[in-house]
Design an enzyme around this catalytic site. Structure first.
Site, short mmCIF file in Angstrom:
data_model
loop_
_atom_site.label_atom_id
_atom_site.label_comp_id
_atom_site.label_asym_id
_atom_site.label_seq_id
_atom_site.Cartn_x
_atom_site.Cartn_y
_atom_site.Cartn_z
CG ASP A 11 42.46 66.60 1.34
OD1 ASP A 11 41.23 66.64 1.17
OD2 ASP A 11 43.16 65.65 0.94
CB SER A 12 40.18 63.94 4.26
OG SER A 12 40.38 63.59 2.90
CB CYS A 74 38.94 68.65 1.40
SG CYS A 74 37.92 67.20 1.73
CD GLU A 153 45.14 59.52 1.73
OE1 GLU A 153 46.04 59.27 2.56
OE2 GLU A 153 44.77 60.69 1.45
CB CYS A 187 37.53 64.08 -4.93
SG CYS A 187 38.59 63.41 -3.63
CG HIS A 189 42.40 62.20 -2.31
ND1 HIS A 189 41.88 63.09 -1.41
CD2 HIS A 189 43.17 61.35 -1.57
CE1 HIS A 189 42.30 62.79 -0.19
NE2 HIS A 189 43.08 61.73 -0.26
#
Ligand code: DGL
Length: 271
Positions: A11-12, A74, A153, A187, A189
């Site tokens: 993933d990013s 992702c 994040e 997403c 996240h």
């Protein structure tokens, strides 16, 4: 192909942990490698050429471990990086689009489905296209919610976090007027913010976690390919990030059901 070879998940950043967590539960005996490209997060604000270049370099890094399968944890890399993934991985990858679209199509009763994602994923139109392939009469309502990526994040994932709730209120206000009964967290996240998002949308809306659905689909893909590890021992775990190792470590401890030992998280440079 070696059945004991690792599964590589990427993933990013930390969002892919929503997939990693479910993979650990569903396939505890598999050897897992996780890569979070925390030096280049977010991907969702970038253009297609940059995202595809990032995906290629992520794969080049992961191929060093000779994985038997890649899980693209992702949404942005799955939707925008699809041509690179197909070229580099052939049939040995699972991405988030189909599993989430299939689950939403099965879940909805009124055919009104919402999708929240990064801006790049929204522009790709990939979720909408896939949902309509499966359920042509569906009405799909999309909303980019890029700032959720930063919220996650930063570790602001608790249900009562004021910043997370303020951002969610703003992003979800239009979708709340659309009478949707199903919302894809497009997403990876976003499942980390499930509690916050559910609170805003209310109990009448079923959230589809791209993390959970992708993990389930990856298990089925590995079974179909005859690549499940047959060992009855717990698999090995190794995580790599390209920046901010301490933030990653802290978040894994909040979000995962088990701790990742500090020595199993390594900082790497990605070109
Ligand atoms: N976790 C990501 C996704 O699923 C990427 C978020 C980002 O880097 O913008 O889209």
């Amino acid at each position: 192909m070696n059945k004991e070879a690792p599964i590589a998940i990427f993933d990013s950043g930390v969002g892919g942990l929503s997939v990693y967590r479910e993979i650990e539960k569903l396939m505890p005996n598999e050897n897992l490698i996780y890569f979070g490209d925390t030096a280049r997060v977010p991907y969702g604000t970038r253009g297609p050429a940059t995202i595809r270049r990032f995906v290629k370099s992520d794969l080049d890094f992961l191929f060093r471990f000779e994985p038997k399968h890649i899980i693209v944890a992702c949404g942005t890399a799955s939707c925008v990086g699809a041509p690179v993934l197909e070229k580099e991985c052939g049939k040995h990858f699972t991405s988030v689009i189909s599993p989430s679209a299939i689950a939403a199509a099965k879940t909805t009763k009124n055919g009104r489905i919402g999708v929240i994602s990064t801006a790049a994923t929204l522009r790709s139109g990939a979720f909408e296209k896939k949902i309509k392939e499966i359920l042509p009469q569906a009405q799909v309502f999309t909303q980019a919610a890029q700032m959720f990526v930063n919220v996650v994040e930063n570790g602001w994932i608790e249900e009562d976090n004021e910043i997370a709730n303020a951002v969610a209120k703003e992003y979800l206000k239009d979708l709340k007027q659309r009478d949707i009964d199903t919302l894809i967290l497009g997403c990876t996240h976003f499942p980390l913010l499930s509690a916050v998002i559910q609170k805003q949308m209310g109990d009448g809306v079923t959230l589809i976690s791209s993390g959970y659905e992708t993990a389930l689909a990856a298990k089925m893909d590995l079974e179909a390919l005859g690549l499940r590890n047959e060992s009855d021992m717990s698999g090995s775990r190794k995580c790599f990030v390209s920046d901010n190792i301490n933030a990653f470590f802290e978040l894994t401890n909040i979000f995962l059901d088990r701790q990742i030992a500090k020595e199993n998280v390594e900082l790497v440079e990605i070109n």
